[in-house]
Design a protein around this motif. Structure first.
Motif, PDB file in Angstrom:
ATOM      1  N   ARG A 118      37.974  55.352  31.669  1.00  0.00           N
ATOM      2  CA  ARG A 118      38.334  54.717  30.392  1.00  0.00           C
ATOM      3  C   ARG A 118      38.759  55.718  29.312  1.00  0.00           C
ATOM      4  NH1 ARG A 118      33.209  51.576  30.920  1.00  0.00           N
ATOM      5  NH2 ARG A 118      33.720  49.467  31.648  1.00  0.00           N
ATOM      6  N   ASP A 119      38.634  57.011  29.575  1.00  0.00           N
ATOM      7  CA  ASP A 119      38.837  58.026  28.544  1.00  0.00           C
ATOM      8  C   ASP A 119      40.310  58.111  28.138  1.00  0.00           C
ATOM      9  OD1 ASP A 119      38.810  60.139  26.827  1.00  0.00           O
ATOM     10  OD2 ASP A 119      38.101  61.615  28.285  1.00  0.00           O
ATOM     11  N   ARG A 120      40.629  57.552  26.979  1.00  0.00           N
ATOM     12  CA  ARG A 120      42.015  57.533  26.503  1.00  0.00           C
ATOM     13  C   ARG A 120      42.502  58.908  26.065  1.00  0.00           C
ATOM     14  NH1 ARG A 120      45.767  53.410  27.351  1.00  0.00           N
ATOM     15  NH2 ARG A 120      44.726  51.414  27.307  1.00  0.00           N
ATOM     16  N   ASN A 121      41.600  59.843  25.888  1.00  0.00           N
ATOM     17  CA  ASN A 121      41.991  61.182  25.438  1.00  0.00           C
ATOM     18  C   ASN A 121      42.345  62.110  26.601  1.00  0.00           C
ATOM     19  OD1 ASN A 121      41.571  60.665  22.646  1.00  0.00           O
ATOM     20  ND2 ASN A 121      39.356  60.818  22.987  1.00  0.00           N
ATOM     21  N   GLU A 146      46.417  47.785  32.361  1.00  0.00           N
ATOM     22  CA  GLU A 146      45.357  46.818  32.096  1.00  0.00           C
ATOM     23  C   GLU A 146      44.060  47.526  31.740  1.00  0.00           C
ATOM     24  OE1 GLU A 146      43.506  44.794  35.480  1.00  0.00           O
ATOM     25  OE2 GLU A 146      44.952  45.809  36.802  1.00  0.00           O
ATOM     26  N   ALA A 147      43.134  46.782  31.162  1.00  0.00           N
ATOM     27  CA  ALA A 147      41.846  47.349  30.782  1.00  0.00           C
ATOM     28  C   ALA A 147      41.102  47.836  32.018  1.00  0.00           C
ATOM     29  CB  ALA A 147      41.017  46.305  30.046  1.00  0.00           C
ATOM     30  N   ASP A 171      41.475  47.746  39.842  1.00  0.00           N
ATOM     31  CA  ASP A 171      42.394  47.356  38.762  1.00  0.00           C
ATOM     32  C   ASP A 171      43.815  47.478  39.300  1.00  0.00           C
ATOM     33  OD1 ASP A 171      40.195  47.056  37.079  1.00  0.00           O
ATOM     34  OD2 ASP A 171      40.327  49.114  36.354  1.00  0.00           O
ATOM     35  N   HIS A 172      44.398  46.347  39.698  1.00  0.00           N
ATOM     36  CA  HIS A 172      45.626  46.361  40.487  1.00  0.00           C
ATOM     37  C   HIS A 172      46.806  47.011  39.772  1.00  0.00           C
ATOM     38  CE1 HIS A 172      44.057  42.467  42.682  1.00  0.00           C
ATOM     39  NE2 HIS A 172      43.193  43.465  42.699  1.00  0.00           N
ATOM     40  N   ALA A 173      46.905  46.805  38.466  1.00  0.00           N
ATOM     41  CA  ALA A 173      48.101  47.237  37.743  1.00  0.00           C
ATOM     42  C   ALA A 173      47.948  48.600  37.089  1.00  0.00           C
ATOM     43  CB  ALA A 173      48.479  46.192  36.691  1.00  0.00           C
ATOM     44  N   GLY A 225      47.494  48.184  43.240  1.00  0.00           N
ATOM     45  CA  GLY A 225      47.306  47.029  44.125  1.00  0.00           C
ATOM     46  C   GLY A 225      48.489  46.827  45.050  1.00  0.00           C
ATOM     47  N   SER A 226      48.211  46.533  46.320  1.00  0.00           N
ATOM     48  CA  SER A 226      49.295  46.372  47.294  1.00  0.00           C
ATOM     49  C   SER A 226      49.473  44.936  47.778  1.00  0.00           C
ATOM     50  CB  SER A 226      49.032  47.265  48.514  1.00  0.00           C
ATOM     51  OG  SER A 226      47.812  46.903  49.136  1.00  0.00           O
ATOM     52  N   GLY A 227      48.473  44.058  47.551  1.00  0.00           N
ATOM     53  CA  GLY A 227      48.511  42.732  48.145  1.00  0.00           C
ATOM     54  C   GLY A 227      49.003  41.645  47.212  1.00  0.00           C
ATOM     55  N   PHE A 228      49.839  40.747  47.746  1.00  0.00           N
ATOM     56  CA  PHE A 228      50.359  39.636  46.956  1.00  0.00           C
ATOM     57  C   PHE A 228      49.350  38.493  46.837  1.00  0.00           C
ATOM     58  CE2 PHE A 228      54.161  41.968  47.775  1.00  0.00           C
ATOM     59  CZ  PHE A 228      54.973  41.725  46.677  1.00  0.00           C
ATOM     60  N   GLY A 229      48.230  38.584  47.544  1.00  0.00           N
ATOM     61  CA  GLY A 229      47.186  37.588  47.394  1.00  0.00           C
ATOM     62  C   GLY A 229      46.290  37.858  46.202  1.00  0.00           C
ATOM     63  N   GLY A 230      46.436  39.025  45.572  1.00  0.00           N
ATOM     64  CA  GLY A 230      45.688  39.368  44.366  1.00  0.00           C
ATOM     65  C   GLY A 230      46.604  39.357  43.156  1.00  0.00           C
ATOM     66  N   TYR A 231      46.015  39.374  41.978  1.00  0.00           N
ATOM     67  CA  TYR A 231      46.804  39.277  40.756  1.00  0.00           C
ATOM     68  C   TYR A 231      47.732  40.485  40.597  1.00  0.00           C
ATOM     69  CZ  TYR A 231      43.846  42.794  38.483  1.00  0.00           C
ATOM     70  OH  TYR A 231      43.201  43.969  38.168  1.00  0.00           O
ATOM     71  N   GLY A 232      48.778  40.304  39.812  1.00  0.00           N
ATOM     72  CA  GLY A 232      49.690  41.399  39.513  1.00  0.00           C
ATOM     73  C   GLY A 232      50.502  41.132  38.269  1.00  0.00           C
ATOM     74  N   GLY A 233      50.060  40.178  37.458  1.00  0.00           N
ATOM     75  CA  GLY A 233      50.879  39.713  36.346  1.00  0.00           C
ATOM     76  C   GLY A 233      50.823  40.570  35.105  1.00  0.00           C
ATOM     77  N   TYR A 234      51.234  41.816  35.205  1.00  0.00           N
ATOM     78  CA  TYR A 234      51.244  42.710  34.051  1.00  0.00           C
ATOM     79  C   TYR A 234      52.645  43.287  33.856  1.00  0.00           C
ATOM     80  CZ  TYR A 234      46.179  42.598  33.511  1.00  0.00           C
ATOM     81  OH  TYR A 234      44.889  42.193  33.282  1.00  0.00           O
TER      82      TYR A 234
END
Length: 555
Positions: free
Chosen positions: A425-428, A437-438, A465-467, A491-500
């Motif tokens: 999570r370290d943005r620095n 994504e978060a 975290d797929h994206a 993420g490689s699979g189309f069965g999981g989310y990817g809407g980013y």
């Protein structure tokens, strides 16, 4: 008054009968349609047995008198409801008769072939014209031999299983899917395309592969994460680009086509399956889903090591049972690990030097990051690596140091997990790649990152975290010797989310050059510039972590 008493007694009796019926209905697996009862264990296949008959028993799940269990002294039930719990009115189970070979009599007939279909296999097939096929329920046809010596033949069927889906595959040695497609079931549930799989002869033995550095001193690892495979074709989530194939998208075929293309182009020496191989809520039969990626790797003779994500065991198979399955499959290096520590799949794999050298050149550590927080009120979200896992890791790393010191080159260490560490999570910290994504890391930090650094692990890579697909240099430590690259696979699979924001599915490759003690990594895309190595970077050189600016100067 008497009438009222009789009515009250009748109501009480009726309630009692209803309660008893409900108890029987929900507690007895013979009548249950709950998902947990669909298939909660792997089929048992005993050595020394041959199959003498097959049938299918169908029953009503609403009728307590209708049983889906034939005489258990005669028939063995394969514990998979052919409707996979989707038949609210019907259930159906395959039953087999089996005997020990030495107990066969001259009257016994042994099954030597099985087919499925509406018509007798001998019709229209001249090669089968002289053969006698016997019909069984659900479109099953069996061919049996009365010859006593048939039990010793490689043709004798010795085990039966059921897989599901039009895209079902069978990677187990000695097993084969019965030709001509799915069993023919009555209506009453979703079409799960149940298919018989049979084994002839006894279980085939195979040794675990020994991964080694190639002659050129290199070793390539492909990390495939978040496949989210289903039982059946699967439904695509957030496919990009949406217009591919006219907008029609079956998740698993598109996912596997992508993986197979990159496997054939990259030719990795090892594949890491870093969690969420299957989607628990869309894979009521886990083996049918899992076998798809295994078959791809077995066909290419590529060793693989697997860990679990938070979705793998959301169905009916536990982590322990799934790991037993992994351990039984060809080319698998996966291990359950010690049962004295938390999780399933805490283990390490040694990559040996080239030739007959017995020294380890690379050690890969795999740890189970579990699933959801055990203390949601205090730490929302996801679970964390436990202190006893960290203790196991440190003990293992320390115990290997003496043997690693005998390797003539610089020994390298990497680690693979599913859920990212809190330090992601370290943005620095500097990153190479995209952060879309978060970061859904655990809220509680057990400081596994620090343990990795202490034991000279140079890179750790996760999924989940797929994206997100970046590599981050953990830079809040004092020197380069105390730094760590933390990567995502994507993420490689189309069965999981990817809407980013138009996210394209991807996977990560690591190439290790032992002559230079160098680790280079890049990603490959499912669509677009598919031949490109996206964000290629050197993360370790001469055994030391390389910051992004140093890597740019070298290129």
């Amino acid at each position: 008054m008497m009438t009222r008493r009789l009515v009250r007694s009748g109501v009480q009796l009726g309630l009692l009968v209803a309660v008893v019926f409900l108890l029987v209905f929900f507690l007895d697996n013979r009548y249950s349609v709950l998902p947990q009862a669909v298939h909660n264990r792997l089929p048992l296949h005993h050595e020394g047995l041959v199959i003498t008959d097959i049938t299918v028993q169908t029953c009503s799940s609403l009728n307590p008198i209708s049983k889906c269990q034939l005489d258990q002294d005669v028939w063995h039930r394969v514990e998979k409801d052919l409707y996979l719990g989707s038949g609210w009115v019907s259930q159906a189970y395959v039953h087999i008769k089996r005997k020990k070979e030495e107990e066969l009599t001259d009257e016994d007939k042994v099954i030597v072939d099985v087919r499925t279909g509406k018509l007798d296999p001998a019709m229209g097939d001249k090669s089968q014209a002289s053969e006698k096929w016997e019909a069984r329920p659900a479109g099953i046809w069996i061919k049996r031999s009365a010859k006593r010596h048939a039990s010793d033949s490689k043709k004798s069927v010795t085990a039966v299983d059921i897989l599901f889906g039009a895209d079902a595959v069978e990677p187990r040695p000695g097993w084969e899917l019965v030709p001509n497609g799915a069993l023919r079931l009555e209506t009453g549930g979703d079409n799960r395309d149940p298919r018989l799989s049979i084994r002839r002869g006894q279980p085939q033995k195979f040794e675990k592969p020994v991964p080694r550095i190639r002659k050129d001193g290199k070793f390539k690892i492909m990390q495939i994460s978040d496949l989210h495979l289903s039982t059946g074709l699967g439904k695509c989530r957030d496919p990009e680009p949406k217009e591919v194939n006219g907008g029609h998208c079956d998740a698993d075929p598109r996912t596997l086509e992508f993986v197979e293309r990159v496997l054939d182009e990259e030719k990795p020496d090892l594949v890491v399956l870093s969690g969420d191989q299957v989607n628990g809520d869309t894979a009521p039969d886990v083996p049918s889903a899992l076998f798809k990626i295994v078959a791809v790797l077995v066909e290419r003779k590529i060793p693989y090591a697997a860990i679990f994500g938070n979705h793998d065991d959301e169905g009916v198979l536990t982590r322990h049972t799934q790991m037993q399955l992994y351990e039984s499959l060809p080319y698998s290096l996966s291990e359950a690990g010690s049962n004295q520590i938390d999780g399933v799949g805490n283990y390490y794999v040694e990559i040996l030097a080239n030739g007959n050298n017995k020294h380890s050149a690379i050690t890969l550590y795999f740890l189970d990051t579990h699933a959801y927080s055990p203390d949601e009120a205090k730490f929302k979200g996801y679970d964390w690596i436990k202190p006893n896992q960290i203790g196991w890791f440190k003990n293992a790393a320390e115990s290997l140091k003496e043997s690693h010191s005998r390797y003539t080159h610089t020994h390298l260490n990497m680690a693979f997990i599913h859920i990212p560490l809190p330090e992601y999570r370290d943005r620095n910290s500097p990153i190479v790649g995209t952060w879309k994504e978060a970061v859904t890391a655990p809220g509680f930090n057990t400081h596994f990152r620090d343990a990795l650094v202490e034991e000279n692990v140079k890179a750790v890579s996760c999924g989940h975290d797929h994206a997100n697909d970046y590599c981050m240099l953990s830079k809040d430590l004092q020197t380069l010797e105390d730094q760590l690259w933390m990567c995502y696979a994507g993420g490689s699979g189309f069965g999981g989310y990817g809407g980013y924001n138009g996210y394209i599915r991807r996977l990560r490759v690591f190439e290790i050059d032992t002559n230079q003690a160098r680790i280079t990594t890049w990603k490959r895309l499912e669509h677009g510039d598919i031949a490109a190595r996206l964000d290629e970077q050197i993360i370790v050189d001469s055994g030391r972590v390389v910051p992004p600016q140093v890597q740019e100067q070298q290129q």
